[in-house]
Design a protein around this motif. Structure first.
Motif, mmCIF file in Angstrom:
data_model
loop_
_atom_site.group_PDB
_atom_site.id
_atom_site.type_symbol
_atom_site.label_atom_id
_atom_site.label_comp_id
_atom_site.label_asym_id
_atom_site.label_seq_id
_atom_site.Cartn_x
_atom_site.Cartn_y
_atom_site.Cartn_z
ATOM 1 N N GLY A 63 0.812 -1.209 0.000
ATOM 2 C CA GLY A 63 0.000 0.000 0.000
ATOM 3 C C GLY A 63 0.847 1.262 0.000
ATOM 4 O O GLY A 63 0.563 2.217 -0.732
ATOM 5 N N ARG A 64 1.888 1.260 0.799
ATOM 6 C CA ARG A 64 2.786 2.420 0.825
ATOM 7 C C ARG A 64 3.486 2.601 -0.520
ATOM 8 O O ARG A 64 3.611 3.716 -1.013
ATOM 9 N N ARG A 74 2.413 1.624 -3.470
ATOM 10 C CA ARG A 74 1.417 2.112 -4.437
ATOM 11 C C ARG A 74 1.119 3.592 -4.207
ATOM 12 O O ARG A 74 0.885 4.342 -5.144
ATOM 13 N N MET A 75 1.158 4.013 -2.956
ATOM 14 C CA MET A 75 0.942 5.423 -2.641
ATOM 15 C C MET A 75 2.029 6.283 -3.286
ATOM 16 O O MET A 75 1.736 7.309 -3.892
ATOM 17 N N GLN A 92 -0.758 5.516 -7.247
ATOM 18 C CA GLN A 92 -1.842 4.568 -7.531
ATOM 19 C C GLN A 92 -2.727 4.527 -6.286
ATOM 20 O O GLN A 92 -2.673 3.592 -5.489
ATOM 21 N N ALA A 123 -3.509 1.686 -3.473
ATOM 22 C CA ALA A 123 -2.919 1.965 -2.164
ATOM 23 C C ALA A 123 -3.984 1.911 -1.077
ATOM 24 O O ALA A 123 -3.773 1.310 -0.015
ATOM 25 N N GLU A 124 -5.131 2.522 -1.344
ATOM 26 C CA GLU A 124 -6.204 2.512 -0.356
ATOM 27 C C GLU A 124 -6.684 1.092 -0.076
ATOM 28 O O GLU A 124 -6.925 0.729 1.076
ATOM 29 N N HIS A 138 -5.016 -1.771 -0.308
ATOM 30 C CA HIS A 138 -4.015 -2.505 0.477
ATOM 31 C C HIS A 138 -3.950 -1.997 1.919
ATOM 32 O O HIS A 138 -3.896 -2.793 2.859
ATOM 33 N N LEU A 139 -3.953 -0.681 2.079
ATOM 34 C CA LEU A 139 -3.857 -0.120 3.425
ATOM 35 C C LEU A 139 -5.121 -0.387 4.230
ATOM 36 O O LEU A 139 -5.050 -0.669 5.431
ATOM 37 N N VAL A 193 -3.952 8.961 1.983
ATOM 38 C CA VAL A 193 -4.456 8.516 0.678
ATOM 39 C C VAL A 193 -5.930 8.885 0.530
ATOM 40 O O VAL A 193 -6.349 9.418 -0.508
#
Length: 157
Positions: free
Chosen positions: A46-47, A49-50, A54, A58-59, A61-62, A87
């Motif tokens: 997630g981090r 992708r952030m 993306q 990211a959202e 995954h996080l 995000v």
């Protein structure tokens, strides 16, 4: 653990081959891995992708990592939430004050969220500068800085 090391050393691109190899494997049965490892993996993906802008991925995954993080691991939940809120804020989703209070994030994020909500550009920049060191250290400064578009949008309302 390798992903954690790459993030500590600011070598984010070295994490891509690991993620790509896991994604190429197809649908892994994540139930066969320890829950903590899956949460950590999703947090780091997630981090990553952030940082690649993306935000939808990211959202996802996080949010997964936050939802499945052990409820007693408050420090881990707070760490995940700092990135998840950044995000979501960038995507125009504002957190509630109760959520910020619950995880001890109100002191530095509430003024920014309030400034975005009100469309208060001066307050937004003032609070961003006041907490700049903290946000840079956590890796959310540039993302929060991009939220100025939301401040302009709400100013025009």
């Amino acid at each position: 653990q390798l992903m954690k090391i790459y993030f500590k050393l600011n070598l984010l691109k070295l994490g891509q081959p690991i993620i790509r190899s896991l994604e190429v494997q197809g649908a892994l049965d994540w139930r066969q891995f320890p829950k903590g490892d899956v949460v950590a993996y999703r947090y780091f993906v997630g981090r990553l992708r952030m940082f690649e802008d993306q935000f939808v991925a990211a959202e996802a995954h996080l949010a997964f990592a936050f939802a499945r993080c052990h409820r007693g691991a408050i420090a881990n939940k707070r760490a995940i939430l700092e990135f998840l809120l950044a995000v979501r804020l960038r995507r125009g989703v504002l957190p509630t004050p109760a959520l910020l209070d619950k995880y001890g994030l109100a002191d530095h994020l509430s003024p920014i969220v309030s400034a975005v909500r009100r469309g208060d550009l001066a307050s937004f920049h003032r609070h961003l500068r006041a907490n700049q060191t903290r946000f840079v250290k956590r890796g959310t400064f540039l993302l929060l800085q991009k939220c100025v578009v939301l401040v302009y949008r709400n100013l025009a309302k």
